[in-house]
Design a protein around this motif. Structure first.
Motif, mmCIF file in Angstrom:
data_model
loop_
_atom_site.group_PDB
_atom_site.id
_atom_site.type_symbol
_atom_site.label_atom_id
_atom_site.label_comp_id
_atom_site.label_asym_id
_atom_site.label_seq_id
_atom_site.Cartn_x
_atom_site.Cartn_y
_atom_site.Cartn_z
ATOM 1 N N LYS A 292 1.037 -1.204 0.163
ATOM 2 C CA LYS A 292 -0.139 -0.358 -0.155
ATOM 3 C C LYS A 292 1.615 1.089 0.123
ATOM 4 C CE LYS A 292 -4.133 -1.372 2.519
ATOM 5 N NZ LYS A 292 -4.933 -1.326 3.819
ATOM 6 N N ILE A 293 1.718 1.025 1.029
ATOM 7 C CA ILE A 293 3.066 2.504 0.662
ATOM 8 C C ILE A 293 3.403 2.170 -0.225
ATOM 9 C CG2 ILE A 293 4.648 3.175 2.405
ATOM 10 C CD1 ILE A 293 3.084 2.009 4.731
ATOM 11 N N TYR A 294 4.251 1.412 -0.486
ATOM 12 C CA TYR A 294 4.911 1.691 -2.009
ATOM 13 C C TYR A 294 4.027 2.212 -3.122
ATOM 14 C CZ TYR A 294 7.209 -0.627 -5.980
ATOM 15 O OH TYR A 294 7.488 -0.421 -7.777
ATOM 16 N N SER A 295 2.973 1.735 -3.427
ATOM 17 C CA SER A 295 2.139 2.269 -4.317
ATOM 18 C C SER A 295 1.622 3.436 -4.061
ATOM 19 C CB SER A 295 1.083 0.983 -4.499
ATOM 20 O OG SER A 295 0.935 -0.048 -4.545
ATOM 21 N N LEU A 296 0.963 3.752 -3.338
ATOM 22 C CA LEU A 296 0.425 5.279 -2.741
ATOM 23 C C LEU A 296 2.091 6.081 -3.424
ATOM 24 C CD1 LEU A 296 -1.514 7.669 -2.551
ATOM 25 C CD2 LEU A 296 -0.572 7.029 0.287
ATOM 26 N N THR A 297 2.737 6.072 -3.002
ATOM 27 C CA THR A 297 4.297 6.910 -3.198
ATOM 28 C C THR A 297 4.888 7.351 -4.496
ATOM 29 O OG1 THR A 297 5.086 5.916 -0.906
ATOM 30 C CG2 THR A 297 6.925 6.489 -2.449
ATOM 31 N N LYS A 298 5.070 5.903 -4.989
ATOM 32 C CA LYS A 298 5.316 5.897 -6.467
ATOM 33 C C LYS A 298 3.453 6.474 -7.063
ATOM 34 C CE LYS A 298 5.803 2.118 -10.507
ATOM 35 N NZ LYS A 298 6.070 1.107 -11.028
ATOM 36 N N TYR A 299 2.448 6.288 -6.917
ATOM 37 C CA TYR A 299 2.020 7.085 -7.595
ATOM 38 C C TYR A 299 1.372 8.197 -7.608
ATOM 39 C CZ TYR A 299 -2.945 8.710 -8.593
ATOM 40 O OH TYR A 299 -4.302 9.469 -8.958
ATOM 41 N N SER A 300 2.029 9.312 -6.636
ATOM 42 C CA SER A 300 2.807 10.628 -5.824
ATOM 43 C C SER A 300 3.621 10.641 -6.980
ATOM 44 C CB SER A 300 2.175 10.855 -4.585
ATOM 45 O OG SER A 300 1.414 10.343 -3.743
ATOM 46 N N ILE A 301 4.523 10.065 -6.480
ATOM 47 C CA ILE A 301 5.077 10.499 -7.129
ATOM 48 C C ILE A 301 5.297 10.507 -8.867
ATOM 49 C CG2 ILE A 301 7.950 10.126 -7.938
ATOM 50 C CD1 ILE A 301 8.597 8.538 -5.600
ATOM 51 N N ASN A 302 4.503 9.515 -9.169
ATOM 52 C CA ASN A 302 4.121 9.832 -11.137
ATOM 53 C C ASN A 302 3.321 11.163 -11.301
ATOM 54 O OD1 ASN A 302 5.525 7.961 -11.560
ATOM 55 N ND2 ASN A 302 4.174 5.782 -11.935
ATOM 56 N N GLN A 303 2.343 11.476 -10.360
ATOM 57 C CA GLN A 303 1.868 12.642 -10.320
ATOM 58 C C GLN A 303 2.952 13.814 -10.438
ATOM 59 O OE1 GLN A 303 -1.571 11.130 -11.350
ATOM 60 N NE2 GLN A 303 -2.325 12.951 -10.192
ATOM 61 N N ILE A 304 3.123 14.070 -9.676
ATOM 62 C CA ILE A 304 4.110 15.167 -9.691
ATOM 63 C C ILE A 304 4.978 15.034 -10.905
ATOM 64 C CG2 ILE A 304 6.559 16.498 -8.731
ATOM 65 C CD1 ILE A 304 5.664 14.845 -5.755
ATOM 66 N N LEU A 305 5.588 14.190 -11.489
ATOM 67 C CA LEU A 305 5.776 13.890 -12.818
ATOM 68 C C LEU A 305 5.097 14.497 -13.681
ATOM 69 C CD1 LEU A 305 8.875 11.092 -11.920
ATOM 70 C CD2 LEU A 305 9.176 13.679 -12.003
ATOM 71 N N SER A 306 4.342 14.177 -13.940
ATOM 72 C CA SER A 306 3.469 14.351 -14.509
ATOM 73 C C SER A 306 3.051 16.165 -14.934
ATOM 74 C CB SER A 306 1.922 13.810 -14.291
ATOM 75 O OG SER A 306 1.561 14.644 -13.923
ATOM 76 N N PHE A 307 3.135 17.158 -13.335
ATOM 77 C CA PHE A 307 3.116 18.040 -13.782
ATOM 78 C C PHE A 307 4.511 18.716 -14.616
ATOM 79 C CE2 PHE A 307 -0.177 17.361 -10.652
ATOM 80 C CZ PHE A 307 -1.684 17.730 -11.357
ATOM 81 N N SER A 308 5.356 18.193 -14.228
ATOM 82 C CA SER A 308 7.090 18.638 -14.735
ATOM 83 C C SER A 308 7.439 18.777 -15.854
ATOM 84 C CB SER A 308 7.733 18.529 -13.613
ATOM 85 O OG SER A 308 7.907 16.950 -13.431
ATOM 86 N N ARG A 309 6.694 17.278 -15.721
ATOM 87 C CA ARG A 309 6.580 16.879 -17.603
ATOM 88 C C ARG A 309 5.898 16.389 -18.505
ATOM 89 N NH1 ARG A 309 11.947 12.909 -16.413
ATOM 90 N NH2 ARG A 309 13.675 14.274 -15.717
ATOM 91 N N PRO A 310 4.592 17.153 -18.728
ATOM 92 C CA PRO A 310 2.958 17.154 -18.977
ATOM 93 C C PRO A 310 3.647 16.167 -20.709
ATOM 94 C CG PRO A 310 3.804 18.919 -19.711
ATOM 95 C CD PRO A 310 4.952 18.689 -18.722
ATOM 96 N N LYS A 311 4.303 16.007 -21.390
ATOM 97 C CA LYS A 311 4.319 15.104 -22.610
ATOM 98 C C LYS A 311 4.375 14.183 -22.741
ATOM 99 C CE LYS A 311 5.646 18.892 -25.444
ATOM 100 N NZ LYS A 311 6.892 19.337 -26.266
ATOM 101 N N ASN A 312 5.164 13.245 -21.347
ATOM 102 C CA ASN A 312 5.925 12.382 -20.682
ATOM 103 C C ASN A 312 4.636 11.664 -20.500
ATOM 104 O OD1 ASN A 312 8.282 12.995 -21.406
ATOM 105 N ND2 ASN A 312 8.960 12.167 -19.634
#
Length: 421
Positions: A292-312
């Motif tokens: 749960k903690i791993y999935s939640l952490t990975k999802y949060s990081i992906n959400q942050i990266l999606s704003f900084s790299r919207p084309k990816n």
């Protein structure tokens, strides 16, 4: 016998709601300890009803808090009864997971069975599998402990403690049972049985098509275990025997909590964190669960990266599997952690109001919600439960049960009462 009677009685064919299932599981956690507390109440030790109930709930929830000051002076039959309560509680917890399977996400169900919706025959099949695996592993642990020179009486009690992730010991000090480093290491590895899924050994041996969906959680847990042990070996083994640290580490990640009487004040907080993380979904360990903690952490990081790299495009996919977790699963994980934080905050305040210093209140609150016994690994080995105020004992009883029930189920109960639609 009561169960067989109700099984034979014609019941309503309508499928019970998830709310009714949660209440059934909770009712078992409140009523069964009442029966299991009878031998304590009728014993020669003049225990009050509250102390008897406290001991029974502590064992049934596999927590391990005890009101007995000197275990070695207790009658051996009662010591076995304490351990048996843990064993029964661990089995009940595994059955409750099957019963409440609908509140888990779809990816978790796939790690147990190819059926996403359990019918009666599937429930019976999985229940039989659980009792056979649970009993078989208990006997195996008992035999292994005997082979390595541990007295049969102690081996039997420790086997029931290990398989259920409980905290009751047949003596006050574990060092009187584990007398050399080899026994300590062997016992530490046996505790890992309750860290991984109860179905892991079965799927490893009997599953014909080795579908990674059945192993992805255990693979993640194995890598997590290797990383944690490596960090401990490199950074935290310089001032003490590593075997002592290894036992406390394994005991913490499995939510058992027992340890040897070794001063490790600099590691108390780290052990507490490991307790909070916990182990596998389909094991007897507690905790928030690593995946749960791993999935939640990975999802949060992906959400942050999606704003900084919207084309990816960033995939919310677990390693070693073809499983993607969606927003609904992430919401469940977040709410579980939120409910834990609220429960931890509430219990810490209640314990602090009971004239327990804040540090002890916080540690005890974590251990209560994670169903982990107090020991020297957390600086609480000498904590006195016998002389606590009666209201404090009732609070601990309530939160031990809350910690054993899937925390998301509390939200479903609240939704039923407060949000009619």
């Amino acid at each position: 016998m009561i169960g067989i009677i109700f099984y034979k009685i014609k019941t309503d064919p309508k499928k019970p709601t998830i709310f009714e299932k949660i209440l059934t599981v909770l009712l078992g956690y409140f009523l069964m300890p009442l029966v299991l507390s009878i031998p304590f109440y009728l014993s020669i030790y003049n225990l009050s009803f509250l102390n008897s109930l406290f001991e029974a709930v502590s064992g049934f929830t596999s927590t391990g808090f005890t009101i007995f000051e000197n275990i070695k002076h207790i009658d051996q039959g009662l010591i076995l009864w304490r351990s048996s309560i843990q064993w029964i509680g661990g089995l009940y917890f595994l059955y409750s997971i099957i019963f409440l399977i609908d509140i888990y996400d779809e990816s978790l169900k796939k790690s147990l069975t190819n059926f996403l919706s359990f019918n009666s025959s599937e429930i019976l099949k999985q229940s039989i599998k659980i009792i056979l695996l649970y009993s078989g592993l208990t006997i195996s642990i008992f035999i292994i402990l005997n082979i390595f020179g541990i007295r049969s009486f102690n081996s039997l009690n420790l086997a029931m403690t290990v398989i259920s992730s409980g905290g009751f010991l047949p003596t006050n000090d574990l060092s009187t049972i584990l007398i050399n480093d080899f026994q300590i290491i062997m016992f530490s590895f046996l505790m890992l049985i309750s860290f991984f899924s109860i179905f892991f050994t079965y799927n490893l041996i009997f599953l014909r098509k080795k579908n990674l969906n059945f192993f992805y959680e255990d693979i993640h847990l194995f890598l997590y275990f290797i990383v944690v042990v490596s960090i401990f070996f490199v950074f935290f083994s310089y001032d003490t025997n590593f075997t002592y640290s290894f036992l406390s580490l394994v005991s913490s990640i499995t939510n058992i909590g027992i340890s040897l009487e070794v001063a490790q004040a600099n590691l108390h907080f780290i052990y507490i964190l490991l307790v909070i993380i916990g182990g596998s979904f389909f094991s007897t360990s507690s905790g928030l669960r690593f995946l749960k903690i791993y999935s939640l952490t990975k999802y949060s990081i992906n959400q942050i990266l999606s704003f900084s790299r919207p084309k990816n495009v960033f995939m919310n996919k677990l390693f070693f599997s073809k499983i993607n977790f969606d927003t609904k699963d992430i919401n469940k994980y977040f709410l579980t952690i939120l409910i834990f934080v609220i429960s931890l905050f509430s219990l810490t305040i209640l314990l602090s109001l009971s004239n327990i210093q804040f540090e002890y209140s916080f540690k005890l609150a974590v251990l209560t919600l994670m169903n982990t016994v107090n020991s020297s690994a957390y600086g609480l080995s000498d904590f006195d439960f016998q002389n606590l105020h009666f209201l404090t004992k009732y609070f601990l009883i309530f939160f031990m049960i809350i910690g054993r029930v899937e925390l998301i189920s509390l939200l479903l109960i609240a939704k039923k009462f407060f949000f009619k639609n």
